[in-house]
Design a protein around this motif. Structure first.
Motif, PDB file in Angstrom:
ATOM      1  N   ASP A 125     -12.421  -2.311 -17.448  1.00  0.00           N
ATOM      2  CA  ASP A 125     -13.396  -1.233 -17.646  1.00  0.00           C
ATOM      3  C   ASP A 125     -13.094  -0.021 -16.765  1.00  0.00           C
ATOM      4  OD1 ASP A 125     -14.670  -2.939 -19.394  1.00  0.00           O
ATOM      5  OD2 ASP A 125     -16.255  -3.499 -17.987  1.00  0.00           O
ATOM      6  N   ARG A 126     -12.326  -0.216 -15.696  1.00  0.00           N
ATOM      7  CA  ARG A 126     -11.996   0.873 -14.771  1.00  0.00           C
ATOM      8  C   ARG A 126     -10.677   1.564 -15.111  1.00  0.00           C
ATOM      9  NH1 ARG A 126     -12.908  -1.266  -8.573  1.00  0.00           N
ATOM     10  NH2 ARG A 126     -14.990  -2.128  -8.826  1.00  0.00           N
ATOM     11  N   LEU A 127      -9.931   1.011 -16.042  1.00  0.00           N
ATOM     12  CA  LEU A 127      -8.593   1.527 -16.294  1.00  0.00           C
ATOM     13  C   LEU A 127      -8.615   2.950 -16.838  1.00  0.00           C
ATOM     14  CD1 LEU A 127      -6.758  -1.491 -17.978  1.00  0.00           C
ATOM     15  CD2 LEU A 127      -6.654  -0.748 -15.592  1.00  0.00           C
ATOM     16  N   PRO A 128      -7.680   3.785 -16.358  1.00  0.00           N
ATOM     17  CA  PRO A 128      -7.487   5.073 -17.018  1.00  0.00           C
ATOM     18  C   PRO A 128      -6.996   4.841 -18.445  1.00  0.00           C
ATOM     19  CG  PRO A 128      -6.034   4.841 -15.095  1.00  0.00           C
ATOM     20  CD  PRO A 128      -6.799   3.572 -15.236  1.00  0.00           C
ATOM     21  N   GLN A 129      -7.174   5.828 -19.290  1.00  0.00           N
ATOM     22  CA  GLN A 129      -6.901   5.656 -20.715  1.00  0.00           C
ATOM     23  C   GLN A 129      -5.481   5.184 -20.999  1.00  0.00           C
ATOM     24  OE1 GLN A 129      -9.544   6.084 -22.901  1.00  0.00           O
ATOM     25  NE2 GLN A 129      -8.176   4.954 -24.256  1.00  0.00           N
ATOM     26  N   ASP A 130      -4.482   5.699 -20.273  1.00  0.00           N
ATOM     27  CA  ASP A 130      -3.106   5.307 -20.580  1.00  0.00           C
ATOM     28  C   ASP A 130      -2.873   3.824 -20.323  1.00  0.00           C
ATOM     29  OD1 ASP A 130      -3.268   5.949 -17.736  1.00  0.00           O
ATOM     30  OD2 ASP A 130      -1.086   5.784 -17.692  1.00  0.00           O
ATOM     31  N   LEU A 131      -3.495   3.266 -19.270  1.00  0.00           N
ATOM     32  CA  LEU A 131      -3.356   1.830 -19.009  1.00  0.00           C
ATOM     33  C   LEU A 131      -4.188   1.011 -19.990  1.00  0.00           C
ATOM     34  CD1 LEU A 131      -3.366   1.598 -15.113  1.00  0.00           C
ATOM     35  CD2 LEU A 131      -1.414   1.490 -16.666  1.00  0.00           C
ATOM     36  N   ARG A 132      -5.346   1.518 -20.355  1.00  0.00           N
ATOM     37  CA  ARG A 132      -6.197   0.812 -21.313  1.00  0.00           C
ATOM     38  C   ARG A 132      -5.522   0.724 -22.676  1.00  0.00           C
ATOM     39  NH1 ARG A 132     -11.755   3.214 -21.249  1.00  0.00           N
ATOM     40  NH2 ARG A 132     -11.697   2.276 -19.189  1.00  0.00           N
ATOM     41  N   ASP A 133      -4.783   1.762 -23.032  1.00  0.00           N
ATOM     42  CA  ASP A 133      -4.089   1.779 -24.321  1.00  0.00           C
ATOM     43  C   ASP A 133      -2.821   0.930 -24.314  1.00  0.00           C
ATOM     44  OD1 ASP A 133      -6.018   3.467 -25.320  1.00  0.00           O
ATOM     45  OD2 ASP A 133      -4.824   5.285 -25.075  1.00  0.00           O
ATOM     46  N   GLY A 134      -2.329   0.587 -23.133  1.00  0.00           N
ATOM     47  CA  GLY A 134      -1.111  -0.212 -23.025  1.00  0.00           C
ATOM     48  C   GLY A 134      -1.428  -1.698 -23.066  1.00  0.00           C
ATOM     49  N   PRO A 135      -0.399  -2.522 -22.940  1.00  0.00           N
ATOM     50  CA  PRO A 135      -0.610  -3.972 -22.989  1.00  0.00           C
ATOM     51  C   PRO A 135      -1.343  -4.474 -21.742  1.00  0.00           C
ATOM     52  CG  PRO A 135       1.666  -3.485 -22.438  1.00  0.00           C
ATOM     53  CD  PRO A 135       1.015  -2.164 -22.761  1.00  0.00           C
ATOM     54  N   ALA A 136      -2.179  -5.483 -21.928  1.00  0.00           N
ATOM     55  CA  ALA A 136      -2.865  -6.105 -20.796  1.00  0.00           C
ATOM     56  C   ALA A 136      -1.933  -7.058 -20.069  1.00  0.00           C
ATOM     57  CB  ALA A 136      -4.108  -6.857 -21.271  1.00  0.00           C
TER      58      ALA A 136
ATOM     59  N   THR B 210       0.802  -1.229   0.000  1.00  0.00           N
ATOM     60  CA  THR B 210       0.000   0.000   0.000  1.00  0.00           C
ATOM     61  C   THR B 210       0.832   1.274   0.000  1.00  0.00           C
ATOM     62  OG1 THR B 210      -0.205  -0.074   2.422  1.00  0.00           O
ATOM     63  CG2 THR B 210      -1.953  -1.140   1.129  1.00  0.00           C
ATOM     64  N   SER B 211       2.084   1.211   0.464  1.00  0.00           N
ATOM     65  CA  SER B 211       2.916   2.418   0.526  1.00  0.00           C
ATOM     66  C   SER B 211       3.560   2.765  -0.813  1.00  0.00           C
ATOM     67  CB  SER B 211       4.008   2.251   1.582  1.00  0.00           C
ATOM     68  OG  SER B 211       4.915   1.232   1.191  1.00  0.00           O
ATOM     69  N   ARG B 212       3.501   1.860  -1.755  1.00  0.00           N
ATOM     70  CA  ARG B 212       4.123   2.108  -3.058  1.00  0.00           C
ATOM     71  C   ARG B 212       3.114   2.743  -4.015  1.00  0.00           C
ATOM     72  NH1 ARG B 212       9.113   0.061  -3.753  1.00  0.00           N
ATOM     73  NH2 ARG B 212       9.835  -1.449  -2.216  1.00  0.00           N
ATOM     74  N   PRO B 213       3.598   3.534  -4.958  1.00  0.00           N
ATOM     75  CA  PRO B 213       2.693   4.253  -5.865  1.00  0.00           C
ATOM     76  C   PRO B 213       2.202   3.403  -7.036  1.00  0.00           C
ATOM     77  CG  PRO B 213       4.946   4.864  -6.358  1.00  0.00           C
ATOM     78  CD  PRO B 213       5.001   3.919  -5.168  1.00  0.00           C
ATOM     79  N   TRP B 214       1.723   2.211  -6.741  1.00  0.00           N
ATOM     80  CA  TRP B 214       1.251   1.335  -7.809  1.00  0.00           C
ATOM     81  C   TRP B 214      -0.027   1.877  -8.429  1.00  0.00           C
ATOM     82  CZ3 TRP B 214       5.380  -0.988  -8.685  1.00  0.00           C
ATOM     83  CH2 TRP B 214       6.117  -1.656  -7.720  1.00  0.00           C
ATOM     84  N   ARG B 215      -0.190   1.637  -9.702  1.00  0.00           N
ATOM     85  CA  ARG B 215      -1.401   2.071 -10.407  1.00  0.00           C
ATOM     86  C   ARG B 215      -2.620   1.251  -9.989  1.00  0.00           C
ATOM     87  NH1 ARG B 215      -0.524   5.092 -15.069  1.00  0.00           N
ATOM     88  NH2 ARG B 215      -2.751   5.575 -14.808  1.00  0.00           N
ATOM     89  N   ILE B 216      -2.388   0.059  -9.457  1.00  0.00           N
ATOM     90  CA  ILE B 216      -3.515  -0.789  -9.042  1.00  0.00           C
ATOM     91  C   ILE B 216      -4.390  -0.094  -8.008  1.00  0.00           C
ATOM     92  CG2 ILE B 216      -2.279  -2.014  -7.193  1.00  0.00           C
ATOM     93  CD1 ILE B 216      -4.725  -3.612  -9.718  1.00  0.00           C
ATOM     94  N   HIS B 217      -3.798   0.798  -7.198  1.00  0.00           N
ATOM     95  CA  HIS B 217      -4.572   1.495  -6.165  1.00  0.00           C
ATOM     96  C   HIS B 217      -5.695   2.327  -6.777  1.00  0.00           C
ATOM     97  CE1 HIS B 217      -1.447   0.129  -3.549  1.00  0.00           C
ATOM     98  NE2 HIS B 217      -0.571   1.060  -3.868  1.00  0.00           N
ATOM     99  N   GLU B 218      -5.474   2.851  -7.984  1.00  0.00           N
ATOM    100  CA  GLU B 218      -6.471   3.690  -8.640  1.00  0.00           C
ATOM    101  C   GLU B 218      -7.730   2.906  -9.009  1.00  0.00           C
ATOM    102  OE1 GLU B 218      -4.842   5.780 -12.082  1.00  0.00           O
ATOM    103  OE2 GLU B 218      -2.845   5.536 -11.194  1.00  0.00           O
ATOM    104  N   ILE B 219      -7.569   1.624  -9.289  1.00  0.00           N
ATOM    105  CA  ILE B 219      -8.706   0.874  -9.832  1.00  0.00           C
ATOM    106  C   ILE B 219      -9.300  -0.138  -8.845  1.00  0.00           C
ATOM    107  CG2 ILE B 219      -7.955   1.179 -12.205  1.00  0.00           C
ATOM    108  CD1 ILE B 219      -6.961  -1.712 -12.151  1.00  0.00           C
ATOM    109  N   THR B 220      -8.716  -0.265  -7.662  1.00  0.00           N
ATOM    110  CA  THR B 220      -9.234  -1.246  -6.695  1.00  0.00           C
ATOM    111  C   THR B 220      -9.511  -0.634  -5.316  1.00  0.00           C
ATOM    112  OG1 THR B 220      -6.967  -1.899  -6.137  1.00  0.00           O
ATOM    113  CG2 THR B 220      -8.136  -3.235  -7.809  1.00  0.00           C
TER     114      THR B 220
END
Length: 195
Positions: free
Chosen positions: A91-102, A9-19
């Protein structure tokens, strides 16, 4: 080695934005020492994994029982999973993650990749019990190298899902994770190129 939740939780992972509605259940330091460019190999190893290959007979038996119960009771039916009972996290991803590889497809595990970055990867699964996320990251190890880190995030499906997660907690920590960590370390050693 099991880590405190703050290691995730202390790291700036992008997963925090969507979960934000998921709970962190487990965080583990993976026995995968490496350099800055070894993260893709770690991801390939995970995507090719299979619960039937666990070195612990007891863990293999528990997984076999769980898959059999899931089939008999319909816990893992398609209508209980992604795109049916719950929407995919894509479906929750910000555009930059949605445009990147899954990320890679899984060979045998019931996960679907959500997004892949240079140092983090998220994959999800859903069934009658929960919606779960496996977050794999590549972190500095404090001695000049890197290692993998795994976090498991879960959104239980109602009271049944909460009871299920509470019931399997001791099995995860005492029977499943210890041999899994050994297996990950062994596989990592076997696939580490000679330097």
């Amino acid at each position: 080695m099991e880590l405190p939740q703050s290691a995730h939780t202390s790291r700036p992972w992008r997963i925090h934005e969507i979960t934000p509605d998921f709970r962190v259940y487990d965080v583990w330091a993976l026995p995968t020492p490496g350099g800055p460019d070894d993260f893709p190999r770690l991801i390939r190893n995970f995507a090719g994994g299979d619960t039937s290959e666990n070195s612990s007979r007891i863990a293999r038996l528990l997984f076999a029982i769980r898959w059999k119960l899931g089939a008999l009771l319909g816990w893992d039916d398609r209508e209980k999973g992604l795109g049916s009972r719950v929407p995919t996290l894509r479906d929750r991803l910000p555009q930059d993650l949605r445009d990147g590889p899954a990320g890679p497809e899984f060979d045998r595990l019931p996960f679907t990749s959500v997004y892949l970055r240079d140092d983090e990867w998220a994959a999800e699964m859903a069934n009658r019990t929960c919606h779960g996320v496996m977050h794999i990251s590549w972190v500095p190890d404090g001695s000049g190298g890197y290692r993998g880190q795994m976090a498991v995030l879960v959104k239980p499906n109602g009271l049944f899902g909460k009871a299920y997660m509470a019931l399997i907690g001791p099995f995860r920590h005492l029977i499943v994770y210890p041999p899994l960590m050994r297996d990950i370390g062994r596989q990592w050693s076997e696939t580490t190129p000679s330097r």
